[in-house]
Enzyme design. Structure first.
Site, PDB file in Angstrom:
ATOM      1  CG  ASP A   1      42.448  77.528  41.826  1.00 35.05           C
ATOM      2  OD1 ASP A   1      41.404  77.343  42.491  1.00 35.05           O
ATOM      3  OD2 ASP A   1      43.449  76.810  41.932  1.00 35.05           O
TER       4      ASP A   1
ATOM      5  CD  GLU B   1      46.668  79.443  46.579  1.00 39.68           C
ATOM      6  OE1 GLU B   1      46.990  78.741  47.545  1.00 39.68           O
ATOM      7  OE2 GLU B   1      45.643  79.234  45.895  1.00 39.68           O
TER       8      GLU B   1
ATOM      9  CD  GLU C   1      40.136  73.788  39.564  1.00 41.81           C
ATOM     10  OE1 GLU C   1      39.348  73.302  40.389  1.00 41.81           O
ATOM     11  OE2 GLU C   1      40.365  73.247  38.449  1.00 41.81           O
TER      12      GLU C   1
ATOM     13  CG  HIS D   1      38.133  67.268  45.378  1.00 43.12           C
ATOM     14  ND1 HIS D   1      39.360  67.248  45.993  1.00 43.12           N
ATOM     15  CD2 HIS D   1      38.008  68.489  44.811  1.00 43.12           C
ATOM     16  CE1 HIS D   1      39.962  68.418  45.818  1.00 43.12           C
ATOM     17  NE2 HIS D   1      39.171  69.180  45.101  1.00 43.12           N
TER      18      HIS D   1
ATOM     19  NE  ARG E   1      34.974  70.632  36.962  1.00 48.62           N
ATOM     20  CZ  ARG E   1      33.689  70.866  37.155  1.00 48.62           C
ATOM     21  NH1 ARG E   1      32.796  70.272  36.397  1.00 48.62           N
ATOM     22  NH2 ARG E   1      33.293  71.700  38.092  1.00 48.62           N
TER      23      ARG E   1
ATOM     24  CG  HIS F   1      33.924  66.133  47.024  1.00 47.87           C
ATOM     25  ND1 HIS F   1      32.840  66.509  46.260  1.00 47.87           N
ATOM     26  CD2 HIS F   1      34.623  67.268  47.243  1.00 47.87           C
ATOM     27  CE1 HIS F   1      32.886  67.809  46.031  1.00 47.87           C
ATOM     28  NE2 HIS F   1      33.963  68.298  46.614  1.00 47.87           N
TER      29      HIS F   1
END
Length: 382
Positions: A92, A114, A128, A211, A213, A244
């Site tokens: 994604d 996937e 995503e 991590h 966004r 991260h």
């Protein structure tokens, strides 16, 4: 041609690439975009994969549109050069969507590993969820990891004749990686591993990753403060937090953790080290998608710091619990697993719905079925 750019993609395409290399009637071309750099290279090295082409697209501070533009233009040049019969993308990311569009515009069939994951919210996870939906519209062969993912695709009017349920190849990689002998680069983790191998040598261990966004800013600060609260509340708890590289993650999450002796803050780990760490811990606290699939395979309860998930199978199975990012809720949910043997066992012994370790072989069979007249493989779980 397999095109990927991030570590999560590499983890899941690596066993597929190796299976393609073993197939008598398939030729493999590997293209990396370099959307992640060092982390991507670590996985390729672990599997002995040498890319045929490397776009190395990343530069500091570039936008999502900048990434996608570089992917489409860079991949287009390679498609013109190599003329592949089909293109494989996984998951994604911006690499996935950009590479799929580039292949579609050249009328090259897209194979989506996937496929079919959906959160139901176009803005979360961002970008995503949109990348997945856009890629599905131009895919010829959808390789869904579960029956739920297949149902999502059918609901969007995609033909069942274009879908094969393969299981998730992350389980193939996980089972491979956990068998490797690993020497930790961080001596504190090496000591933790040695203590774990000694009865009574260490208390309980919590692994934290964060991590996403949508969690940057206040939510990430809440995560950092919650982890600090847990460290103070439980003296016998060791917390491992590979942080991260994103400066926004570090600025928000790290200040509350300074000076806490039972918190091990590390740099991002190589995949083999991360899977070994997974095997050592008792509980996982994360906002990651892939960890929701990996940790249950090792019997680790997963608390997910998100409001929704594109992986509802694990929630239904009981291996994963959505808890959001509010500080008090995080502390309460981790405390419940630490304090209640019954609550812990209910999650630790639930059945992982994601795979059996042979998804890569089913993927190759599906490609041969769809494009070369082979037999259709049985769906995973059938």
């Amino acid at each position: 041609m397999t095109i990927y750019g991030t570590r999560p993609e590499a983890i899941k395409v690596a066993p597929v690439i190796k299976a393609i290399e073993k197939a008598d009637d398939l030729e493999s071309i590997v293209v990396v975009t370099g959307q992640h750099r060092e982390m991507l290279d670590q996985v390729n090295t672990m599997f002995g994969i040498i890319p045929d082409h490397d776009l190395n697209i990343m530069s500091a501070g570039q936008s999502l549109n900048g990434i996608v533009a570089k992917v489409i233009s860079g991949v287009d040049r390679i498609l013109e050069l190599e003329q592949p019969d089909a293109v494989i993308v996984q998951g994604d990311t911006s690499t996935v969507m950009g590479a799929a569009v580039a292949a579609f515009n050249r009328q090259i069939p897209v194979i989506h590993l996937e496929a079919g994951l959906r959160s139901g919210n176009i803005d979360s996870p961002f970008p995503e969820e949109a990348n997945r939906k856009l890629t599905s519209q131009i895919t010829k062969l959808h390789l869904a990891p579960t029956e739920t993912s297949k149902a999502n695709l059918v609901h969007e009017s995609i033909s069942e004749n274009d879908i094969v349920v393969t299981g998730n190849s992350v389980i193939d990689t996980l089972l491979y990686a956990t068998k490797l002998e690993v020497e930790f680069s961080d001596e504190r983790l090496q000591k933790l591993q040695e203590q774990r191998n000694t009865e009574g040598g260490v208390g309980r261990v919590l692994l934290v990753t964060a991590h996403r966004r949508e969690n940057l800013g206040a939510a990430m600060a809440d995560i950092g403060n919650a982890v600090a609260d847990l460290a103070r509340k439980y003296d016998d708890l060791t917390i491992v937090f590979p942080v991260h590289l994103n400066p926004k993650v570090r600025e928000a999450a790290l200040p509350p953790l300074e000076g806490l002796p039972n918190v091990i803050v590390t740099e991002p780990m190589a995949y083999a080290e991360f899977t070994k760490t997974l095997s050592l811990v008792d509980i996982v606290l994360t906002d990651s998608g892939g960890v929701q699939e990996e940790a249950p395979s090792l019997g680790k309860p997963v608390l997910v710091m998100r409001e929704n998930t594109e992986r509802p199978e694990a929630v239904l199975a009981g291996t994963v619990k959505l808890i959001g990012t509010r500080r008090e809720r995080i502390v309460d949910e981790v405390s419940l697993l630490l304090d209640s043997e019954q609550a812990y066992a209910a999650m630790a012994y639930a059945v992982n719905p994601y795979g059996d370790g042979v998804a890569a072989n089913r993927t190759v069979e599906a490609i041969n079925w769809k494009f070369a007249g082979g037999l259709r493989p049985l769906d995973f779980g059938v």
